[in-house]
Design an enzyme around this catalytic site. Structure first.
Site, PDB file in Angstrom:
ATOM      1  N   SER A  97       0.804  -1.214   0.000  1.00  0.00           N
ATOM      2  CA  SER A  97       0.000   0.000   0.000  1.00  0.00           C
ATOM      3  C   SER A  97       0.844   1.275   0.000  1.00  0.00           C
ATOM      4  O   SER A  97       1.580   1.532  -0.940  1.00  0.00           O
ATOM      5  CB  SER A  97      -0.947  -0.042   1.206  1.00  0.00           C
ATOM      6  OG  SER A  97      -1.919   0.947   1.140  1.00  0.00           O
ATOM      7  N   ASP A 237      -2.556   6.217  -3.459  1.00  0.00           N
ATOM      8  CA  ASP A 237      -1.418   5.588  -2.787  1.00  0.00           C
ATOM      9  C   ASP A 237      -0.846   4.500  -3.697  1.00  0.00           C
ATOM     10  O   ASP A 237      -1.285   4.335  -4.841  1.00  0.00           O
ATOM     11  CB  ASP A 237      -1.813   5.040  -1.419  1.00  0.00           C
ATOM     12  CG  ASP A 237      -2.828   3.907  -1.501  1.00  0.00           C
ATOM     13  OD1 ASP A 237      -3.507   3.789  -2.532  1.00  0.00           O
ATOM     14  OD2 ASP A 237      -2.947   3.139  -0.521  1.00  0.00           O
ATOM     15  N   ASP A 239      -1.024   1.298  -4.028  1.00  0.00           N
ATOM     16  CA  ASP A 239      -1.840   0.250  -4.648  1.00  0.00           C
ATOM     17  C   ASP A 239      -3.206   0.759  -5.092  1.00  0.00           C
ATOM     18  O   ASP A 239      -4.056  -0.008  -5.524  1.00  0.00           O
ATOM     19  CB  ASP A 239      -1.982  -0.965  -3.727  1.00  0.00           C
ATOM     20  CG  ASP A 239      -2.832  -0.691  -2.497  1.00  0.00           C
ATOM     21  OD1 ASP A 239      -2.938   0.495  -2.106  1.00  0.00           O
ATOM     22  OD2 ASP A 239      -3.369  -1.643  -1.926  1.00  0.00           O
ATOM     23  N   ASP A 241      -5.881   1.923  -3.654  1.00  0.00           N
ATOM     24  CA  ASP A 241      -7.169   1.685  -2.993  1.00  0.00           C
ATOM     25  C   ASP A 241      -7.582   2.877  -2.136  1.00  0.00           C
ATOM     26  O   ASP A 241      -8.659   2.903  -1.570  1.00  0.00           O
ATOM     27  CB  ASP A 241      -7.151   0.399  -2.160  1.00  0.00           C
ATOM     28  CG  ASP A 241      -6.159   0.423  -0.998  1.00  0.00           C
ATOM     29  OD1 ASP A 241      -5.363   1.385  -0.906  1.00  0.00           O
ATOM     30  OD2 ASP A 241      -6.177  -0.526  -0.198  1.00  0.00           O
TER      31      ASP A 241
END
Length: 446
Positions: A97, A237, A239, A241
């Protein structure tokens, strides 16, 4: 041995449990716990360690008689979307993340596109520990991890379909992709919708993911929005999400602003099921006051988007999320998705013919201070007698005009202290005193 945190398994990509042997055991354990006769989808972000981790996990998956399907670099929520096809028993996402490139992680989605819960994590962890105890070595020949770009195209089209307004022609949008998983799809989607896109941090090299960019550093995109007089800015961010929004004046708007304004819009469209909005204990007092005024019921979940989702299911809510930028539109996708959230906001702005500052002018926030301190051990705060007493005294002095939240990060060795109240100087002093007190007591126990 506890491996799972608030968002899967996470840690230093060069150490246990990300060594080759343990990764194979993890892959095998996931397959044996979750898989029927269908394949497992494996995707990753842009970290340099991702390919190695993918290959070793795949060896473990294959050893259990299951076929891994490699989607390449894709946003974490695309795994949830692709589960809708019914082709896969589960999905594994290799990402840490917002963490720096040295870290990596393993997030797991079930066949319904949901992040697995505590019970399933415990089952997987039990198998992992069993194989580690037996010193089992998963031996399998070399494999080819051929990645398909077709799956990303399916995801792109899904996001585009969820914009229901007129096109974005004439609007300049600044995006920061954090040199992460959205570096291809975010610029593509917004350009498809007609926007002029200024894309920052879209040249990943394996080591620059989240480096002075992304949701931890929205100030750079905010500066670009202001200088270019752009319509808005979106920051993702590593990733993708999470989403942080920037209004036309270059002011950063966190998840409280997003959730409050979108809940109001959905309510006006009679799409806010049961008039319920799910957030977390981190939301600002001003947010709660604004939602009370709008007669929207609030459910406060534990920190972590999967806990938000669990409460959304429990209370049959359609919208939920976190101040940090995870937002879930459950009727569309059962996972937090930064790009989908951006497109949903653009749809609302188009419908109301408003700018972000106008649209999000629904809450007046209380001053809020966050302090993160690195710690060596996590001792329950109630067992730290001096600090616990200090916290209780401050809570009494703040009364209903403030709030204190102290917790440990679920993914890093960090103590997190949040304090909010009416006066910023008082709030800052309280937060610093609590953080320093806990740090001193923890050192005493070392």
């Amino acid at each position: 041995m506890k491996l799972f945190g608030t968002d899967g398994i996470r840690g230093d990509s060069f150490r246990f449990p990300f060594d080759d042997i343990t990764l194979r055991i993890i892959g095998k354990s996931i397959s044996e716990t979750l898989v029927s006769k269908k394949d497992i989808l494996v995707i990753r972000d842009t970290r340099e360690s991702g390919k190695r981790i993918q290959k070793e996990l795949a060896k473990g998956i294959l050893s259990a008689g299951v076929t891994p399907v490699f989607g390449g670099i894709m946003p974490t929520p695309s795994a949830s979307f692709l589960m809708q096809s019914g082709k896969y028993s589960a999905a594994v996402v290799i990402s840490a993340s917002h963490n720096p490139y040295m870290d990596n992680g393993i997030k797991i989605f079930n066949s319904k596109g949901l992040k697995i819960g505590d019970f399933v994590e415990a089952e997987i962890e039990k198998k992992i520990n069993k194989y580690l105890g037996l010193k089992a070595v998963v031996s399998i020949k070399k494999i080819k991890t051929v990645e398909s770009s077709e799956l990303l195209k399916f995801y792109d089209e899904f996001i585009v379909r969820n914009f229901t307004g007129s096109d974005l022609k004439g609007k300049t949008i600044v995006i920061d992709c954090a040199n992460g998983a959205s570096y291809k799809c975010a610029p593509y989607v917004l350009r498809r919708l007609g926007a002029k896109v200024i894309a920052l941090n879209v040249k990943p090299n394996g080591r620059n993911i989240n480096l002075n960019c992304g949701t931890l550093h929205p100030e750079y995109a905010a500066k670009a929005v202001k200088e270019l007089r752009a319509f808005c800015g979106f920051v993702f961010d590593g990733d993708a999400d999470r989403l942080v929004c920037i209004d036309e004046g270059g002011i950063v708007r966190d998840g409280d602003y997003f959730l409050a304004s979108m809940a109001g819009w959905l309510k006006s469209k009679k799409k806010l099921k049961n008039n319920i909005l799910v957030t977390t204990v981190m939301a600002n007092i001003g947010f709660f006051q604004a939602m009370k005024k709008e007669k929207i019921k609030i459910v406060s979940a534990k920190v972590g988007d999967r806990y938000v989702m669990e409460d959304m299911k429990k209370y049959k809510a359609t919208l939920g999320g976190e101040q940090s930028g995870h937002f879930i539109f459950k009727d569309i996708l059962v996972a937090g998705d930064g790009l989908l959230s951006a497109v949903m906001l653009l749809t609302a702005l188009n419908d109301k013919n408003k700018t972000i500052s106008e649209f999000m002018n629904v809450i007046e926030k209380f001053p809020q201070v966050f302090i993160n301190k690195k710690i060596s051990v996590r001792i329950p705060v109630e067992k730290l007698s001096e600090s616990y007493k200090l916290i209780k005294n401050y809570e009494r002095s703040l009364g209903t005009d403030g709030r204190i939240l102290v917790r440990y990060s679920g993914t890093e060795n960090l103590l997190r202290v949040m304090v909010e109240g009416k006066e910023i100087k008082e709030v800052k002093a309280i937060a610093e005193n609590i953080a320093n007190s806990i740090e001193r007591e923890i050192k005493y126990y070392e």
